[in-house]
Enzyme design. Sequence first.
Site, mmCIF file in Angstrom:
data_model
loop_
_atom_site.group_PDB
_atom_site.id
_atom_site.type_symbol
_atom_site.label_atom_id
_atom_site.label_comp_id
_atom_site.label_asym_id
_atom_site.label_seq_id
_atom_site.Cartn_x
_atom_site.Cartn_y
_atom_site.Cartn_z
ATOM 1 N N GLU A 190 0.846 -1.199 0.000
ATOM 2 C CA GLU A 190 0.000 0.000 0.000
ATOM 3 C C GLU A 190 0.877 1.243 0.000
ATOM 4 O O GLU A 190 1.969 1.239 0.549
ATOM 5 C CB GLU A 190 -0.943 -0.026 1.209
ATOM 6 C CG GLU A 190 -0.280 -0.215 2.563
ATOM 7 C CD GLU A 190 0.298 1.051 3.143
ATOM 8 O OE1 GLU A 190 -0.094 2.127 2.679
ATOM 9 O OE2 GLU A 190 1.142 0.960 4.055
ATOM 10 N N ARG A 229 -1.217 7.405 2.273
ATOM 11 C CA ARG A 229 -0.767 8.320 3.325
ATOM 12 C C ARG A 229 -1.900 8.516 4.321
ATOM 13 O O ARG A 229 -3.049 8.662 3.914
ATOM 14 C CB ARG A 229 -0.413 9.692 2.743
ATOM 15 C CG ARG A 229 0.834 9.717 1.905
ATOM 16 C CD ARG A 229 0.873 10.980 1.085
ATOM 17 N NE ARG A 229 -0.231 11.031 0.140
ATOM 18 C CZ ARG A 229 -0.536 12.074 -0.631
ATOM 19 N NH1 ARG A 229 0.187 13.177 -0.542
ATOM 20 N NH2 ARG A 229 -1.535 12.043 -1.471
ATOM 21 N N LEU A 252 9.819 17.923 -0.048
ATOM 22 C CA LEU A 252 10.958 18.828 0.123
ATOM 23 C C LEU A 252 10.595 19.944 1.107
ATOM 24 O O LEU A 252 11.092 21.050 1.005
ATOM 25 C CB LEU A 252 11.376 19.421 -1.228
ATOM 26 C CG LEU A 252 12.081 18.465 -2.195
ATOM 27 C CD1 LEU A 252 12.365 19.140 -3.536
ATOM 28 C CD2 LEU A 252 13.397 17.944 -1.595
ATOM 29 N N ALA A 262 11.112 21.395 4.492
ATOM 30 C CA ALA A 262 12.040 21.280 5.636
ATOM 31 C C ALA A 262 11.285 21.523 6.935
ATOM 32 O O ALA A 262 10.236 22.164 6.945
ATOM 33 C CB ALA A 262 13.159 22.301 5.473
ATOM 34 N N CYS A 277 4.992 4.815 9.996
ATOM 35 C CA CYS A 277 5.601 4.138 8.840
ATOM 36 C C CYS A 277 7.080 4.445 8.626
ATOM 37 O O CYS A 277 7.908 3.536 8.662
ATOM 38 C CB CYS A 277 4.813 4.478 7.586
ATOM 39 S SG CYS A 277 3.087 4.045 7.757
ATOM 40 N N ARG A 317 1.693 8.405 16.794
ATOM 41 C CA ARG A 317 2.776 7.423 16.917
ATOM 42 C C ARG A 317 4.062 8.010 16.317
ATOM 43 O O ARG A 317 4.055 8.515 15.203
ATOM 44 C CB ARG A 317 2.392 6.116 16.224
ATOM 45 C CG ARG A 317 1.296 5.374 16.977
ATOM 46 C CD ARG A 317 0.820 4.161 16.231
ATOM 47 N NE ARG A 317 0.155 4.488 14.999
ATOM 48 C CZ ARG A 317 -0.310 3.601 14.128
ATOM 49 N NH1 ARG A 317 -0.155 2.319 14.370
ATOM 50 N NH2 ARG A 317 -0.919 3.980 13.021
HETATM 51 C C1 UGA Z 1 3.952 7.270 4.322
HETATM 52 C C2 UGA Z 1 4.061 7.268 2.792
HETATM 53 O O1 UGA Z 1 4.004 8.606 2.304
HETATM 54 C C3 UGA Z 1 2.947 6.438 2.159
HETATM 55 O O2 UGA Z 1 3.132 6.371 0.745
HETATM 56 C C4 UGA Z 1 2.999 5.011 2.740
HETATM 57 O O3 UGA Z 1 1.965 4.217 2.220
HETATM 58 C C5 UGA Z 1 2.853 5.094 4.245
HETATM 59 O O4 UGA Z 1 3.917 5.908 4.781
HETATM 60 C C6 UGA Z 1 2.961 3.698 4.808
HETATM 61 O O5 UGA Z 1 4.027 3.091 4.690
HETATM 62 O O6 UGA Z 1 1.951 3.157 5.270
HETATM 63 P P1 UGA Z 1 2.466 8.600 6.095
HETATM 64 O O7 UGA Z 1 3.315 7.970 7.146
HETATM 65 O O8 UGA Z 1 0.995 8.589 6.280
HETATM 66 O O9 UGA Z 1 2.729 7.923 4.659
HETATM 67 O O10 UGA Z 1 2.891 10.125 6.017
HETATM 68 P P2 UGA Z 1 3.703 11.065 4.999
HETATM 69 O O11 UGA Z 1 2.766 11.985 4.360
HETATM 70 O O12 UGA Z 1 4.595 10.301 4.136
HETATM 71 O O13 UGA Z 1 4.591 11.902 6.041
HETATM 72 C C7 UGA Z 1 5.523 11.257 6.902
HETATM 73 C C8 UGA Z 1 6.245 12.266 7.768
HETATM 74 O O14 UGA Z 1 7.116 13.072 6.975
HETATM 75 C C9 UGA Z 1 5.322 13.247 8.507
HETATM 76 O O15 UGA Z 1 5.793 13.433 9.812
HETATM 77 C C10 UGA Z 1 5.449 14.525 7.706
HETATM 78 O O16 UGA Z 1 5.204 15.683 8.467
HETATM 79 C C11 UGA Z 1 6.913 14.444 7.262
HETATM 80 N N1 UGA Z 1 7.220 15.221 6.044
HETATM 81 C C12 UGA Z 1 6.617 14.909 4.871
HETATM 82 C C13 UGA Z 1 8.154 16.230 6.097
HETATM 83 O O17 UGA Z 1 8.737 16.530 7.161
HETATM 84 N N2 UGA Z 1 8.457 16.923 4.940
HETATM 85 C C14 UGA Z 1 7.857 16.646 3.768
HETATM 86 O O18 UGA Z 1 8.190 17.312 2.753
HETATM 87 C C15 UGA Z 1 6.920 15.619 3.725
#
Ligand code: UGA
Length: 476
Positions: free
Chosen positions: A178, A181, A277, A279, A287, A354
Site C-alpha cells: 500500500e 498516506r 521537500l 524542511a 511508517c 505514533r
Molecule cells: C507514508 C508514505 O508517504 C505512504 O506512501 C505510505 O503508504 C505510508 O507511509 C505507509 O508506509 O503506510 P504517512 O506515514 O501517512 O505515509 O505520512 P507522509 O505523508 O509520508 O509523512 C511522513 C512524515 O514526513 C510526517 O511526519 C510529515 O510531516 C513528514 N514530512 C513529509 C516532512 O517533514 N516533509 C515533507 O516534505 C513531507
Amino acid sequence: MGENSTSQATIQDNTPITVLGLGHIGLPTALGLAELGRQVIGADDDSRKVGLIRGGDPTFYEPGLTELLAQHLKSGRFQPVDDVAAAVRAGSIIFICVGTPQKANGQADLGQVEAVAQVVARNLNGYKLLVEKSTVPAITAQWLKRTIVRYSSGKAYPAPGSAPAAGPMAFDVASNPEFLREGKALEDFFHPNRIVCGVESERARDLLVNLYGPLKCPMVVTNTSTAELIKHAANAFLSMKISFINMVSDLCEKVGADVGAVARGIGLDNRIGPQFLDAGIGYGGYCFPKDLRAFIHLAEEHGVDFSLLQEVEHLNQSRVEMFVGKVRQAIWNLQGKTLGVLGLAFKAGTDDIREAVSLKIIEILREEGSILRLYDPQAIPNTQRVLPASEQIAYCTSAYDVAQGAHALLLLTEWEEFRELDLARLRGVMEVPVLVDGRNLFDPEAVHKAGFEYFSVGRGDPKLAGTHTSPGIALK
Ligand code: UGA
C-alpha cells in the site's frame, strides 16, 4: 494473459474479498474495494473495535472515512466481523493488513502475519489468493507459502518452488504494497500513482489486475520479493528526501539562503520533483521511522552496507534538538516559561501521534521545566492517553486558548487551519509575541506585520529571518 486464466479471474470477481486487520490501512482498503463494487468482509480479532466499526465509528480520524463507512454498512457491501477464521473461509482474495510493529533491534515483528497464515492454512476450503498489504521485508511471501503448506499438514498446494496453484487446496501468495498516506488514505486509494502487484502465477496476476482495473493507473507487475522491496525502497527514499532538505535548510540558515526557494528551484527539475521537500522538524509517524529501521536491518542481515540510511535516521533524530535549540534561541531559559504548542499529530489530517516528533519535543520542554499549553484539531484524545494533564501540561480548546499568557507559540504540525489564524488576535493574548515555526507554515512578512518575533526553519535570507525585522528588538 491466457484466455482461461482471464475467465477464471472474472468468475472470482463475484466472490467476496476478505480484509484482515481493520486499522489505518485495512479499513480504507476494505471500504475502497466496497466502493469499487466488491463484496468485502473486514475481519479483526479485536471485538470491541469491530463493534465500534459496525456502529459507524472508524475508530480513528481519516477524512471521508466515516461517510464511506456509513455508505457501505448501508449498501451491505462491507461487513465487519470478529471471527477471523470464518472471514478466511468466506473470501477468495484475502488481504493481510495486520500490524508489523518493530522489535527492539529494529527488525519487523511478523508474528501477526504468521498467525494469519496459520489461520488461512487451517481454513482452506477452495482456492485462495493471499495478498500482503502490510509492509513486510522481502521474502516474507516465501515464508507465508511455507507456513500455509506446513499448517495445512502439507495438503495445501503449491509447496515453495513448485508449479502454479491448482486443485482444491490451491493457493497463491501475492505482494500488493500500500502507498496510502494517513490523512489522504482514500484520495490515495482512488487516485494511485501506480499499483504494484508482486505475483507468482498468472491466476494471481489476473485476479489483481482485474480487481484494480477500474482505477486506471500504471501497474507494475513483478515477482513477490521485488514488490516487497519496492515498498521499502519507496519509504526509505522519501525519508531520505526529507532528511536531505533538512540538511540543506541548516546550511541555508548559515549562508543567508531560503530553503523554500531552494526546494522550488530543485523541485522543478522533473528528475527531482517538488514533493517531500518541506524542511522542518523531521518525519514521524508509524511508517517512515519503523520501515527505515526494518530496511536497514534487512540490508545488514544480507551483508549489504546501506549506511546511507543509517545517516538518514540519525539526521532525522537530530531535528528534535535542532528545534529545541531554536526555542532556546528565541526565549532564552525554558524553565518556568509558558509555551503554547500548535499541533500534536505526526502530520496534518490525522489523529495519529505514533512516533510524532511533536511529542519528543514536548517531552524535552517538559523536562526542562516549561509550562505547556497544547492544542491539536484531532489528536488531543490520543495525546491525553500518553501525556495526562498536570501542573505542567494543559489541553486547550483552540489555538487562541493556547496563546493565552504564552511566552512563545510553537508550531509543530502543519494543519491548514493554523495557516488561517488571526495573528493579531493571537498576539493580543500572549505574554510575549514570539512564534517558532517548525514547519514554515507562516508567511514571514504577515507574521512580522502582526508584530511577532518569528523563528522558522532554513530561512537565513535576511528578508525572511525573524530576528532582523521584529519590532524594536535586535537579537543577533
Ligand atoms: C507514508 C508514505 O508517504 C505512504 O506512501 C505510505 O503508504 C505510508 O507511509 C505507509 O508506509 O503506510 P504517512 O506515514 O501517512 O505515509 O505520512 P507522509 O505523508 O509520508 O509523512 C511522513 C512524515 O514526513 C510526517 O511526519 C510529515 O510531516 C513528514 N514530512 C513529509 C516532512 O517533514 N516533509 C515533507 O516534505 C513531507
